[in-house]
Design a protein around this motif. Structure first.
Motif, PDB file in Angstrom:
ATOM      1  N   GLN A 417       0.823  -1.206   0.000  1.00  0.00           N
ATOM      2  CA  GLN A 417       0.000   0.000   0.000  1.00  0.00           C
ATOM      3  C   GLN A 417       0.859   1.258   0.000  1.00  0.00           C
ATOM      4  O   GLN A 417       0.484   2.285  -0.578  1.00  0.00           O
ATOM      5  CB  GLN A 417      -0.938  -0.003   1.216  1.00  0.00           C
ATOM      6  N   LEU A 418       2.026   1.192   0.620  1.00  0.00           N
ATOM      7  CA  LEU A 418       2.933   2.340   0.619  1.00  0.00           C
ATOM      8  C   LEU A 418       3.450   2.614  -0.785  1.00  0.00           C
ATOM      9  O   LEU A 418       3.531   3.779  -1.214  1.00  0.00           O
ATOM     10  CB  LEU A 418       4.101   2.090   1.581  1.00  0.00           C
ATOM     11  N   VAL A 419       3.797   1.547  -1.504  1.00  0.00           N
ATOM     12  CA  VAL A 419       4.245   1.713  -2.893  1.00  0.00           C
ATOM     13  C   VAL A 419       3.141   2.351  -3.725  1.00  0.00           C
ATOM     14  O   VAL A 419       3.379   3.297  -4.496  1.00  0.00           O
ATOM     15  CB  VAL A 419       4.664   0.354  -3.486  1.00  0.00           C
ATOM     16  N   ASN A 420       1.918   1.858  -3.579  1.00  0.00           N
ATOM     17  CA  ASN A 420       0.793   2.411  -4.335  1.00  0.00           C
ATOM     18  C   ASN A 420       0.569   3.884  -3.999  1.00  0.00           C
ATOM     19  O   ASN A 420       0.262   4.695  -4.886  1.00  0.00           O
ATOM     20  CB  ASN A 420      -0.476   1.619  -4.038  1.00  0.00           C
ATOM     21  N   ALA A 421       0.708   4.236  -2.741  1.00  0.00           N
ATOM     22  CA  ALA A 421       0.485   5.626  -2.322  1.00  0.00           C
ATOM     23  C   ALA A 421       1.502   6.554  -2.962  1.00  0.00           C
ATOM     24  O   ALA A 421       1.166   7.666  -3.398  1.00  0.00           O
ATOM     25  CB  ALA A 421       0.549   5.726  -0.798  1.00  0.00           C
ATOM     26  N   ARG A 422       2.765   6.134  -3.012  1.00  0.00           N
ATOM     27  CA  ARG A 422       3.797   6.976  -3.630  1.00  0.00           C
ATOM     28  C   ARG A 422       3.547   7.161  -5.123  1.00  0.00           C
ATOM     29  O   ARG A 422       3.701   8.264  -5.654  1.00  0.00           O
ATOM     30  CB  ARG A 422       5.166   6.340  -3.395  1.00  0.00           C
ATOM     31  N   ILE A 423       3.163   6.085  -5.784  1.00  0.00           N
ATOM     32  CA  ILE A 423       2.903   6.174  -7.222  1.00  0.00           C
ATOM     33  C   ILE A 423       1.646   7.001  -7.497  1.00  0.00           C
ATOM     34  O   ILE A 423       1.585   7.753  -8.477  1.00  0.00           O
ATOM     35  CB  ILE A 423       2.770   4.769  -7.823  1.00  0.00           C
ATOM     36  N   ASN A 424       0.644   6.888  -6.624  1.00  0.00           N
ATOM     37  CA  ASN A 424      -0.610   7.622  -6.834  1.00  0.00           C
ATOM     38  C   ASN A 424      -0.386   9.131  -6.824  1.00  0.00           C
ATOM     39  O   ASN A 424      -1.071   9.871  -7.546  1.00  0.00           O
ATOM     40  CB  ASN A 424      -1.631   7.242  -5.771  1.00  0.00           C
TER      41      ASN A 424
END
Length: 439
Positions: A417-424
């Motif tokens: 979820q942290l990876v997704n948040a950074r990309i978002n």
């Protein structure tokens, strides 16, 4: 598409093709801006729009040519048969010999002086169509750039997810090794190993799925930007460290009003409708032009008997024409044009509202992504802390295997979820750029 972009794209393709001889699949770190340039240079979906732009430029030249004079020439050669004369009651027939060889030559020149504004309006309408074609190209280019950005960030997301899953897999294998040692020591059950092997197997399957998704996204992106088959696009890791501007929503709204190709296209539609309305009105106005001509005919048949000679004459003057039928025939056309203009204005206002709502939604999502990042960073911190505590307790036989598996799954989920948040954050930034016409 300017020459600089074309040169960059061609050089890049040559270099990529040369590298293909060294390896079937070569990894290349490419920035998202370079992909934008390549897509604009090589995208087959853009080529029809560039061709349409060239066609619209030719339409302007065609419209301007209406200002030039019209020159008509005719040449005729004919065989003329003998005639006859009679009384009015068709009695007293008499043969009338006529020279048999006939010839005709004429040249007519007409230069329009005033056309009720039809020629000028036609040129302006062609200019507006050319601008609309350019705006259509910009809109399609922006759509392709957003699609490229989305695929690029998805690839980056899956690369990061793979790294996260790989780290968790390594940890799981380490724990699995420790558990096997404990089984050998008689302090753990074989059933515990089986359950943890299932966790390891699921992580291995997840890596396979991630690799497959990366290959699919990579192939689509390679095709879109026109790179050689087999090229592996490796996203630039510096993109996460990129400093993104912190502009207010009002600034984004103003940028959209100035730069959005959607609004430019809708606005040009309004202008074209108004010009079309003016063109219909011009049909009610008189047409004035200078006319000149020269004629050579023979023989002279208006005389009896005919004169076997050529008759030549020339003329020059001003011609005025007025279509009286336009006063009652063009009413419906003019009404239709006015309705079309009103529809174009309504379409522009609707597009303006859609862009405003889109900017608002994207801006909220952009801010939300920052908040999500803060939350996920905290979640990862807590998940790591929980995993470390659970691992320590499990090593000391103070925690169950289910607690260890739950802690490992929570850690994996939090890091994903942290990876997704950074990309978002980056994606919604590019989405704002797209909606405002700044991408």
């Amino acid at each position: 598409m300017n020459n600089r972009r074309l040169l960059i794209g061609l050089c890049f393709i040559v270099l990529m093709g040369y590298g293909g001889y060294a390896a079937d699949r070569e990894s290349n770190v490419i920035t998202i801006e370079n992909l934008f340039e390549l897509a604009e240079t090589n995208s087959k979906q853009l080529r029809p729009y560039f061709t349409a732009e060239q066609e619209s430029l030719k339409e302007i030249e065609v419209a301007r040519s209406n200002r030039l004079p019209d020159i008509n020439t005719s040449l005729s050669l004919s065989f003329i048969g003998d005639g006859f004369t009679t009384k009015r009651n068709f009695a007293d027939y008499q043969r009338a010999p006529i020279p048999h060889f006939g010839n005709g030559l004429s040249i007519n020149i007409s230069q329009p002086i005033y056309s009720g504004g039809a020629i000028t309006t036609g040129i302006e309408l062609a200019d507006l169509k050319s601008a609309a074609s350019r705006f259509s190209t910009e809109l399609q280019r922006d759509n392709i750039r957003l699609r490229v950005a989305g695929a690029y960030l998805d690839i980056y997301k899956f690369y990061n997810l793979k790294a996260v899953v790989t780290r968790n897999l390594d940890n799981a294998r380490t724990v699995l090794g420790q558990m096997k040692d404990r089984v050998d020591q008689g302090v753990a059950l074989q059933n515990d190993i089986t359950r943890y092997e299932l966790l390891v197997s699921n992580l291995e399957l997840q890596i396979v799925k991630i690799d497959n998704m990366i290959n699919i996204l990579n192939n689509n992106l390679v095709k879109t930007v026109g790179l050689p088959d087999g090229t592996i696009i490796e996203p630039d890791s510096a993109i996460l460290a990129k400093s993104l501007p912190n502009k207010s929503e009002s600034v984004w709204q103003n940028d959209a009003l100035e730069s959005s190709p959607v609004l430019k296209l809708a606005s040009s539609g309004v202008d074209m409708s108004r010009k079309t309305e003016s063109l219909v009105k011009s049909e009610r106005l008189p047409k004035i032009g200078v006319q000149a001509g020269w004629t050579l005919d023979g023989p002279i048949l208006v005389e009896v008997p005919p004169i076997n000679r050529n008759l030549s004459y020339w003329y020059i003057g001003v011609g005025v024409s007025y279509n009286l039928a336009s006063l009652y025939k063009n009413n419906h056309s003019l009404t239709k044009s006015r309705i079309a203009t009103r529809r174009a204005v309504d379409s522009y206002e609707a597009a303006k509202e859609d862009i405003s709502l889109g900017i608002n939604a994207d801006y909220i999502k952009y801010l939300e992504a920052y908040e999500e990042l803060k939350t996920q960073e905290k979640s990862v911190e807590l998940a790591n802390r929980n995993y470390n505590i659970t691992s320590t307790r499990f090593s000391a036989d103070m925690a169950l295997l289910t607690d260890m598996i739950d802690a490992a799954n929570s850690k994996l989920d939090a890091e994903q979820q942290l990876v997704n948040a950074r990309i978002n954050i980056i994606y919604y930034y590019y989405k704002l750029l797209f909606t405002s016409g700044k991408i």
